[in-house]
Write a protein that holds these residues in place. Sequence first.
Motif, PDB file in Angstrom:
ATOM      1  N   PRO A   1      17.506  -3.855 -36.623  1.00 12.22           N
ATOM      2  CA  PRO A   1      16.591  -4.680 -35.815  1.00 12.22           C
ATOM      3  C   PRO A   1      15.201  -4.052 -35.754  1.00 12.22           C
ATOM      4  CG  PRO A   1      18.705  -4.465 -34.710  1.00 12.22           C
ATOM      5  CD  PRO A   1      18.739  -3.513 -35.890  1.00 12.22           C
ATOM      6  N   ALA A   2      14.186  -4.887 -35.670  1.00 10.54           N
ATOM      7  CA  ALA A   2      12.809  -4.422 -35.771  1.00 10.54           C
ATOM      8  C   ALA A   2      12.469  -3.322 -34.765  1.00 10.54           C
ATOM      9  CB  ALA A   2      11.853  -5.607 -35.614  1.00 10.54           C
ATOM     10  N   GLU A   3      12.798  -3.515 -33.483  1.00  8.17           N
ATOM     11  CA  GLU A   3      12.452  -2.510 -32.477  1.00  8.17           C
ATOM     12  C   GLU A   3      13.232  -1.224 -32.688  1.00  8.17           C
ATOM     13  OE1 GLU A   3      11.968  -3.419 -28.438  1.00  8.17           O
ATOM     14  OE2 GLU A   3      11.128  -5.410 -28.767  1.00  8.17           O
ATOM     15  N   GLN A   4      14.466  -1.347 -33.153  1.00 10.68           N
ATOM     16  CA  GLN A   4      15.262  -0.153 -33.443  1.00 10.68           C
ATOM     17  C   GLN A   4      14.652   0.632 -34.596  1.00 10.68           C
ATOM     18  OE1 GLN A   4      19.523  -0.875 -33.700  1.00 10.68           O
ATOM     19  NE2 GLN A   4      19.811   0.911 -35.014  1.00 10.68           N
ATOM     20  N   PHE A   5      14.090  -0.082 -35.561  1.00  7.13           N
ATOM     21  CA  PHE A   5      13.420   0.582 -36.682  1.00  7.13           C
ATOM     22  C   PHE A   5      12.215   1.381 -36.185  1.00  7.13           C
ATOM     23  CE2 PHE A   5      10.079   0.360 -40.028  1.00  7.13           C
ATOM     24  CZ  PHE A   5      10.692   1.164 -40.976  1.00  7.13           C
ATOM     25  N   LEU A   6      11.437   0.791 -35.270  1.00  4.16           N
ATOM     26  CA  LEU A   6      10.282   1.502 -34.720  1.00  4.16           C
ATOM     27  C   LEU A   6      10.715   2.720 -33.906  1.00  4.16           C
ATOM     28  CD1 LEU A   6       8.035  -1.512 -33.655  1.00  4.16           C
ATOM     29  CD2 LEU A   6       7.861  -0.104 -35.724  1.00  4.16           C
ATOM     30  N   THR A   7      11.807   2.597 -33.184  1.00  2.00           N
ATOM     31  CA  THR A   7      12.344   3.732 -32.421  1.00  2.00           C
ATOM     32  C   THR A   7      12.756   4.860 -33.360  1.00  2.00           C
ATOM     33  OG1 THR A   7      13.113   2.282 -30.645  1.00  2.00           O
ATOM     34  CG2 THR A   7      14.124   4.458 -30.787  1.00  2.00           C
ATOM     35  N   PHE A   8      13.337   4.485 -34.484  1.00  2.00           N
ATOM     36  CA  PHE A   8      13.698   5.486 -35.504  1.00  2.00           C
ATOM     37  C   PHE A   8      12.455   6.228 -35.987  1.00  2.00           C
ATOM     38  CE2 PHE A   8      13.425   5.892 -40.171  1.00  2.00           C
ATOM     39  CZ  PHE A   8      14.238   7.002 -40.354  1.00  2.00           C
ATOM     40  N   LEU A   9      11.372   5.498 -36.274  1.00  4.72           N
ATOM     41  CA  LEU A   9      10.140   6.133 -36.724  1.00  4.72           C
ATOM     42  C   LEU A   9       9.597   7.093 -35.669  1.00  4.72           C
ATOM     43  CD1 LEU A   9       8.210   3.148 -38.397  1.00  4.72           C
ATOM     44  CD2 LEU A   9       9.593   4.904 -39.518  1.00  4.72           C
TER      45      LEU A   9
ATOM     46  N   GLY B   1      12.119  -4.748 -40.336  1.00  4.88           N
ATOM     47  CA  GLY B   1      13.316  -5.032 -39.556  1.00  4.88           C
ATOM     48  C   GLY B   1      14.153  -6.162 -40.135  1.00  4.88           C
ATOM     49  N   ARG B   2      15.323  -6.352 -39.553  1.00  6.15           N
ATOM     50  CA  ARG B   2      16.269  -7.357 -40.030  1.00  6.15           C
ATOM     51  C   ARG B   2      15.636  -8.744 -40.059  1.00  6.15           C
ATOM     52  NH1 ARG B   2      21.390  -6.693 -36.921  1.00  6.15           N
ATOM     53  NH2 ARG B   2      20.269  -7.750 -35.218  1.00  6.15           N
ATOM     54  N   GLY B   3      15.777  -9.393 -41.205  1.00  5.25           N
ATOM     55  CA  GLY B   3      15.209 -10.719 -41.357  1.00  5.25           C
ATOM     56  C   GLY B   3      13.695 -10.732 -41.349  1.00  5.25           C
ATOM     57  N   ALA B   4      13.068  -9.558 -41.573  1.00  7.49           N
ATOM     58  CA  ALA B   4      11.600  -9.440 -41.538  1.00  7.49           C
ATOM     59  C   ALA B   4      11.033  -9.979 -40.238  1.00  7.49           C
ATOM     60  CB  ALA B   4      10.966 -10.150 -42.735  1.00  7.49           C
ATOM     61  N   ALA B   5      11.782  -9.743 -39.128  1.00  6.14           N
ATOM     62  CA  ALA B   5      11.384 -10.275 -37.819  1.00  6.14           C
ATOM     63  C   ALA B   5      10.211  -9.517 -37.208  1.00  6.14           C
ATOM     64  CB  ALA B   5      12.576 -10.246 -36.861  1.00  6.14           C
TER      65      ALA B   5
ATOM     66  N   ASN C   1       6.539  -7.768 -36.903  1.00  6.45           N
ATOM     67  CA  ASN C   1       5.202  -8.084 -37.401  1.00  6.45           C
ATOM     68  C   ASN C   1       4.177  -7.186 -36.710  1.00  6.45           C
ATOM     69  OD1 ASN C   1       4.809  -9.170 -34.820  1.00  6.45           O
ATOM     70  ND2 ASN C   1       5.441 -11.207 -35.481  1.00  6.45           N
ATOM     71  N   PRO C   2       2.922  -7.255 -37.098  1.00  7.32           N
ATOM     72  CA  PRO C   2       1.913  -6.374 -36.485  1.00  7.32           C
ATOM     73  C   PRO C   2       1.813  -6.508 -34.966  1.00  7.32           C
ATOM     74  CG  PRO C   2       1.067  -7.273 -38.527  1.00  7.32           C
ATOM     75  CD  PRO C   2       2.367  -7.975 -38.264  1.00  7.32           C
ATOM     76  N   LYS C   3       2.012  -7.715 -34.445  1.00  8.82           N
ATOM     77  CA  LYS C   3       1.938  -7.891 -32.987  1.00  8.82           C
ATOM     78  C   LYS C   3       3.010  -7.072 -32.291  1.00  8.82           C
ATOM     79  CE  LYS C   3       1.868 -11.417 -29.358  1.00  8.82           C
ATOM     80  NZ  LYS C   3       1.935 -12.874 -29.056  1.00  8.82           N
ATOM     81  N   LEU C   4       4.244  -7.111 -32.800  1.00  7.69           N
ATOM     82  CA  LEU C   4       5.323  -6.323 -32.216  1.00  7.69           C
ATOM     83  C   LEU C   4       5.022  -4.832 -32.339  1.00  7.69           C
ATOM     84  CD1 LEU C   4       8.131  -6.119 -30.948  1.00  7.69           C
ATOM     85  CD2 LEU C   4       9.103  -6.231 -33.253  1.00  7.69           C
ATOM     86  N   LEU C   5       4.443  -4.437 -33.465  1.00  6.26           N
ATOM     87  CA  LEU C   5       4.078  -3.034 -33.657  1.00  6.26           C
ATOM     88  C   LEU C   5       3.049  -2.599 -32.618  1.00  6.26           C
ATOM     89  CD1 LEU C   5       4.397  -0.546 -35.580  1.00  6.26           C
ATOM     90  CD2 LEU C   5       2.403  -1.412 -36.810  1.00  6.26           C
ATOM     91  N   GLN C   6       2.047  -3.437 -32.378  1.00  5.78           N
ATOM     92  CA  GLN C   6       1.029  -3.111 -31.385  1.00  5.78           C
ATOM     93  C   GLN C   6       1.631  -2.985 -29.986  1.00  5.78           C
ATOM     94  OE1 GLN C   6      -1.477  -6.472 -32.422  1.00  5.78           O
ATOM     95  NE2 GLN C   6      -3.079  -5.121 -33.234  1.00  5.78           N
ATOM     96  N   GLN C   7       2.553  -3.882 -29.643  1.00  7.46           N
ATOM     97  CA  GLN C   7       3.217  -3.823 -28.330  1.00  7.46           C
ATOM     98  C   GLN C   7       4.018  -2.534 -28.179  1.00  7.46           C
ATOM     99  OE1 GLN C   7       5.460  -7.470 -28.452  1.00  7.46           O
ATOM    100  NE2 GLN C   7       3.735  -8.732 -27.759  1.00  7.46           N
ATOM    101  N   PHE C   8       4.755  -2.176 -29.220  1.00  3.95           N
ATOM    102  CA  PHE C   8       5.562  -0.954 -29.199  1.00  3.95           C
ATOM    103  C   PHE C   8       4.665   0.267 -29.024  1.00  3.95           C
ATOM    104  CE2 PHE C   8       7.490   2.669 -31.349  1.00  3.95           C
ATOM    105  CZ  PHE C   8       8.766   2.700 -30.815  1.00  3.95           C
ATOM    106  N   CYS C   9       3.556   0.304 -29.757  1.00  4.50           N
ATOM    107  CA  CYS C   9       2.644   1.443 -29.666  1.00  4.50           C
ATOM    108  C   CYS C   9       2.017   1.548 -28.286  1.00  4.50           C
ATOM    109  CB  CYS C   9       1.559   1.319 -30.730  1.00  4.50           C
ATOM    110  SG  CYS C   9       2.148   1.643 -32.412  1.00  4.50           S
TER     111      CYS C   9
END
Length: 288
Positions: free
Chosen positions: A82-90, A108-112, A114-122
Amino acid sequence: MSNNALALGTFDGLHLGHQRVLAAAAKGNCAPVAVTFAEPPRAVLNGQSHCCLLLPEQKKALLAQQGVQTCFLNFNKVMNTPAEQFLTFLLQEFQPVRLVCGFNYRFGRGAAGNPKLLQQFCSVNNIECTVVNAVEQGGILVSSTQIRGLIAKGELPAANRLLGREFSYSGTVWHGAARGRRLGFPTVNLYYPDALVLPAFGVYAGHATVEGTTYNAVTNLGHRPTFESSKIISETYIFGFNGNAYGKNITVTLTDYIRPEQKFSGEAALRDAVEQDKKTAQRLLGKI
């Protein structure tokens, strides 16, 4: 404390757009790390051959020249994460101070992701985030898809402008039938790499690098219809080279398409064509 700055992407081709992402990662005192894959995901998902702009060893070498460390992830292992799990791994693996990606980055899974999610995570994790906008060259959007299309049509000048370098491939020289030597144009022969995007078959002006020295050259790429070959072969006549290249690894670059591959009536007609190809290549390379 880590000063890693992660550049995220496939980086197939390391074209001008990718170079902008890498430059953003390298700002300040950060240590840039390209988190990428050895092959484009499309090659793994679709089992496609002849779709890469760079082989893994080429990619790693070019990144090293730019002072960027390479981390190849196994796409098969992360494709269903999953996308957020991938960012947590990084975050856990690299402790980055900055994450950088292009405007069209997906993860992330299904290419779910995107840059917006990356910005939120950061933002939540107090990490600097940079999203690089699209890059144009001469009014053309720089993308790996665009470059692959240009190369497939033999439009190497346009493709190389978007790459920011000459399209190249490498291989080990093998012994041929010595026809070129008999014709007065000795060639170095390589099997074209199965994974690389396939240029239009034909004759090209370009360069060849042998043991660190680069020469002007003319290359025929294809199945050699006059003598018939089932494999895709690169035959390169290197101007001014008199050494022995057998068994050595050389790099060939393509800069200009001269003509389509042809079947000739015999060696005399082939010799005349190669002589003309040489003159055309010298004229084209003289303008570079």
